[in-house]
Structure formats: C-alpha cells, structure tokens
Design an enzyme around this catalytic site. Structure first.
Site, short mmCIF file in Angstrom:
data_model
loop_
_atom_site.label_atom_id
_atom_site.label_comp_id
_atom_site.label_asym_id
_atom_site.label_seq_id
_atom_site.Cartn_x
_atom_site.Cartn_y
_atom_site.Cartn_z
N PRO B 72 36.73 27.35 -24.83
CA PRO B 72 35.56 28.30 -25.54
C PRO B 72 35.54 28.33 -26.88
CG PRO B 72 37.14 29.33 -23.85
CD PRO B 72 37.79 28.33 -24.36
N THR B 73 34.34 28.34 -27.65
CA THR B 73 34.61 28.18 -28.83
C THR B 73 33.21 29.07 -29.57
OG1 THR B 73 34.73 26.83 -30.92
CG2 THR B 73 33.08 26.15 -29.07
N TYR B 74 33.20 29.37 -30.62
CA TYR B 74 32.16 30.20 -31.25
C TYR B 74 32.03 29.91 -32.89
CZ TYR B 74 35.88 33.36 -33.12
OH TYR B 74 36.93 33.91 -33.70
N ASP B 103 29.89 30.10 -27.32
CA ASP B 103 29.39 31.36 -27.11
C ASP B 103 27.94 31.21 -28.01
OD1 ASP B 103 28.46 34.07 -27.19
OD2 ASP B 103 30.44 34.73 -27.85
N ARG B 140 38.08 38.44 -24.58
CA ARG B 140 37.18 37.43 -25.13
C ARG B 140 37.00 36.16 -24.28
NH1 ARG B 140 38.72 37.03 -31.40
NH2 ARG B 140 37.28 35.58 -31.31
N ARG B 145 34.57 31.08 -20.00
CA ARG B 145 35.53 30.17 -19.35
C ARG B 145 34.82 30.43 -17.77
NH1 ARG B 145 39.50 33.60 -21.76
NH2 ARG B 145 40.38 32.34 -23.55
N ASP B 169 41.01 27.00 -28.63
CA ASP B 169 40.93 26.34 -29.73
C ASP B 169 41.58 26.35 -30.93
OD1 ASP B 169 39.39 28.22 -30.97
OD2 ASP B 169 37.58 27.32 -31.27
N ASP B 170 42.52 27.30 -30.91
CA ASP B 170 43.26 27.48 -32.11
C ASP B 170 44.77 27.09 -31.77
OD1 ASP B 170 43.25 29.87 -30.58
OD2 ASP B 170 43.40 31.07 -32.19
N GLU B 256 44.80 36.83 -17.57
CA GLU B 256 45.45 35.84 -16.90
C GLU B 256 45.83 36.41 -15.48
OE1 GLU B 256 46.27 37.02 -19.87
OE2 GLU B 256 46.08 35.02 -21.16
N ARG B 285 47.66 30.68 -34.57
CA ARG B 285 46.35 31.34 -34.81
C ARG B 285 45.80 31.09 -36.34
NH1 ARG B 285 45.66 36.58 -31.80
NH2 ARG B 285 44.60 37.32 -33.81
#
Lengths: 306, 306
Positions: B72-74, B103, B140, B145, B169-170, B256, B285
């Site tokens: 997921p990315t924004y 997103d 989030r 997902r 992504d981090d 999870e 992060r």
C-alpha cells in the site's frame, strides 16, 4: 606425388578446423559460466565463490571508471537495516567499490559479517571520532570521510580511472545516479531531494554552467549543495593530496563548501541529471527507533543480531 | 569403387561436422545473449525491451512459486524515494510480482511513471480510503490490502503457485527473506527487527512449532506479529475468499491477528529463518520531511518531480 599431398591436405584441413572450433567453444562456455556467476553472485542468490569482495580489491585500470562510494557509518539500532538496503542498491551498480568507514576503534563484528555476505566489492575501514567532536553543532563523519580519502591516496594512482562519491548510509539512491556521475571529468553536481527544508535543492544551470543555487537554507554558501549532490574524479582527489574535510572551525552545512573550494570553482562544475533538472537521490532520514520496551536484562533464550 | 566411396566419405564427414558445430554455436550465442539481457534488464541498465512489466502480467504456472508482494502507498514527500529503494531490492528477487495499491481515486502520474521504469513485474491498483477512516487510532491501509487480495482472487487460480506477502513501503527487506518465504505451504512466520518497542519481535519455536511470542507490546494478541512477519500461500488466500482485513471495530496492532485467525491457527504456523532466530526484515520508519523552507509559490524556473 602432388595429388597425394593435396588429398592429404584436404583430409587434414577440416579436422584441424574442427579442433580449433571445439577449443574456441570451450573457452566461450567457461566465459559464459563466469558471466552467469558474476550476475548471480551480484544478485546474492548463488553460492558465493572467491570473488574480489575482500578488503584487498583488484586494481581496475580499464577505461570504465570505478565509482568509489564512501559511506561513514556508526553503531545504532538501524545500522544493519540501513546497510542492507544500501547494499541492495549498490549490488546493481557495475564497476563499483564501496568504502565503508566505521566510527569505532576496531572493525565491528556486525559490519564485518555484513560486508562479507553483501556481494558488493568493498573496503572496510574504521576511524574513531574523538568524544570532544561528538556534540550538537559539530559536523559529523569528518574523520571517516578523510580516512577514506587517505585510503584512496595510498592505494590508487593516477592510472586508475575512478569517481569518488560520498554516500551517507540513510540516503536513497536511484541506479541512474551512478551512471550520471560516472562521466565526471573533474567535479560534477546534480539536484538532491528532500533537503534544506525544501522538496529539493539544485544547482541553477545556464548554458551548461552552474550560475547559482536553488535552496531554502543559507543560499550564501559558496557551494550550496548537500554531500549527496556531487562527485569528484579520482584524479582530482589525487592531484590535491591535502584536500580534506575540515574539523577545526567547521560548521555543519559548510562541510561541502569547505571541501569543494579546495578542489574546484563554481564555474568549473559539471552539471549532471539533464542540466540539474532531475532528482536521482533523496536525503531521506530514518526515524530513531523506539526501544522503550527493550528488556534491561536479556530475556530471550537466544542471541539474535538485528 | 569401394575405396573411392570411403575417401569421399572421409572428406565429407568432417565438413558436415563443421557445419553442425557452427550451427550449434550460433544457437548457444543467441541464448547467451538472452541470458545477458535478462540479467541486465533486471539490473535496470539495459535498454528496456517488452518484458512482462505491464499491468497484465503473464500467469505463472511453473513449479517455482511467485512471490506476490502487496505494497500500500500514498502520496507524500518521501513516496518516490521509498518506492525507489523498494524497487532496488525487489528487482533482484526472481519470480516476483509487485502489487502496488495507491490510496487514491486514480492512478497517480508519479507512481505510474515510476512503475513503468522500475524494472519489476507489477500490477498497479488504487483504492481510496474514505476520509472518516483516516484518523489517529484507526488502522491504516486496510482498503489497499483488501483491494490487492481481491485482485489476486480475480486473476489467479489454484493452479498458480504463489506466496502472498504484505510489504509496506518503508520497511527494509533482505534478499534472503524472499527465499525463506518462498517455501510457505500454508502460513509462515519469522522475526521482525525494530518493532514493538524492542530490537526485534519473534515467534518462539519449540520442536518446530510456534509456542508463543517474544514481544514488548501486547503479548496477549492471538498472533503477536507485525505485518512484515508472515506470508501466506496463494492457495490459502483463494480457499478463504472472505478472509480480509477488518475495518469495522479493528484496532491498530490487531490487523494481523484479525486476518490470520481467519485462515490459520498458531499451531499450524511454519517457522522460517532458522526456527525464527534470524532477523531478515526490519520495521524501519522514515522521518517526516521538514519542508519549512518550501516556497508558497513556485519559485524555480522548471517543474521537478521528487
């Protein structure tokens, strides 16, 4: 008699040709195998063989300049993570040599083990920063960068084609960046993302020359550029044996200017990345890790390196 | 007569052999060229050819499972930097398919352009998170997902060998991690570094079974594990078509557990990474970027993507 000679010649000739061709194939095959190993081991998937990944790298005297990336690093929670993603990038850069300089009295086990398995040609150095220089307001990693410059001056000569780049361990590098900097003749420059309080900083270019700096912070610096924004030909490093990062009187943010003014002028800078209009490197910073729940005494049944 | 036949035979034979060998070499050479292109294009240095990097990837029905990494990315200042270093890692993982879920209401230009040049087989999706779910205390990336799980259920069948992994992504990923997760039969687990307020969290393993959790935060969670700490065989995702990340009543840190209890039990988990004693992924992060000096109006003479 003559006819016998010719018939023998024509019977032997093709067999000689066959032998030549077969020998030729064998040579090719082994070179193919080597090429495959090279890529596989760079990809980190192949069982590692004795490649030039040790601390005594082979000297490269070919035309393609080797990129010497100087990375100062120090022990902290995120160190191995940062080195891991750096190696994942550097592994894909051809003709690359990673000079990792630890801020410590000795090679730490973590970094030694990491480099041995990283699949990136490298040299592992360590220079300890005296405690009196480890204060807020003091520039960081000065001793480590100078240590790497000293190593280059001791182990490379003007016959080695190379480009020197200061690659801090928390930045983000695109692969394109390395191909841009590889053609550096003296000193090259390009934009850096996420720095100086702005989305990016960049040299302003007119008619192929740097004429100023787009920056949000101290535009009066002689070279208003981040450490990740320039590269220097190895020749220039060797021709200026006393060019170093200053410790005495140095201010954070002035390190780049202090160093660059020893070896070049603004007019002589070579703009890269489409006349400094592309961001190919980002000054990312990794958050300090919250270890608030880390037990005081070792609670786990095994020791695990992180 | 017989002697003439033999002599002709022995004169022709070697020439026939030569022709066969030469044809053989030509075939080998072109295969060598293809191999080289394969690696070079993976390394991102070769001029790109029409490879399976589009949004309609070829279905893989071979024995080697494809790793489907869901990211997921924004939109934010560090987005392209984060995606760049992720792609630099993923490019080296064979049999890999990257599902990037933005997103947003549409494919953004930045991500589209980035993926087209990333050299990683991928699918580009977008799912917009309603504003009411974008508050502190809300989990989030739930919609993103689930969007990716929906895509897998629509475009893959039980004949496709695959392993599904949630790759934020981090985070920082070692290449070894992907080879560990590739053999996941149902659901596999491993340690994650720099998470839960500790140096690492990990499943505690006895006799090859997960019997508990080493964690500094809410050890009472049914699956006290980070999103980066497990993978699921594609078969399990397809067999449980209603297994999704919960939005209603979900709490951060319980995502999870909420998901995993729909598809497995703690006893059935498969420990990876040497019985969960190696950290191969780190929950890094990236600092929020200081854009304090970014001008209100566009001051630069060109537009530069960062």
């Amino acid at each position: 008699m003559k006819s016998v000679f010719y018939s023998r010649f024509f019977i032997l000739l093709p067999w000689v040709l066959i032998v030549i061709i077969v020998i030729d194939i064998d040579t090719k095959r082994s070179s193919v195998r080597n090429t495959a190993n090279f890529y596989l081991s760079r990809l980190g998937n192949a069982p590692r063989r004795d490649r030039v990944v040790g601390t005594s790298p082979a000297v490269n005297r070919t035309a393609t300049p080797v990129i010497y990336a100087i990375t100062p690093t120090y022990t902290r929670a995120v160190q191995k993570a940062e080195l891991t993603r750096l190696a994942n990038t550097f592994r894909q850069v051809p003709h690359f040599h990673w000079i990792v300089v630890e801020d410590s009295n000795t090679h730490t086990e973590l970094v030694s083990r990491f480099l041995a398995r990283a699949g990136v040609p490298h040299t592992h150095l360590h220079v300890f920063t005296p405690r009196r220089f480890k204060r807020a307001g003091m520039p960081r990693a000065t001793e480590q960068r100078n240590g790497a410059l000293g190593w280059l001056r001791a182990h490379r000569t003007s016959r080695d084609a190379g480009v020197v780049f200061f690659a801090d361990d928390d930045n983000t590098y695109s692969l394109e960046l390395f191909e841009e900097m590889r053609s550096t003749r003296r000193v090259s420059v390009w934009p850096v993302g996420l720095v100086g309080g702005r989305r990016y900083e960049r040299p302003i270019v007119e008619n192929g020359k740097v004429v100023g700096w787009y920056t949000g912070w101290r535009a009066d610096r002689p070279f208003a550029i981040d450490m990740a924004g320039f590269a220097v030909n190895l020749k220039v490093v060797l021709e200026n044996p006393r060019a170093l990062f200053k410790r005495r009187g140095a201010k954070p943010g002035m390190q780049e200017s202090d160093f660059l003014k020893q070896i070049t002028t603004v007019e002589d800078l070579e703009p890269k990345a489409h006349n400094c209009t592309q961001v190919l490197v980002w000054h990312t910073r990794t958050e300090k890790v919250n270890l608030g729940s880390e037990p005081k005494r070792h609670l786990d049944s095994v020791f695990i390196e992180v």
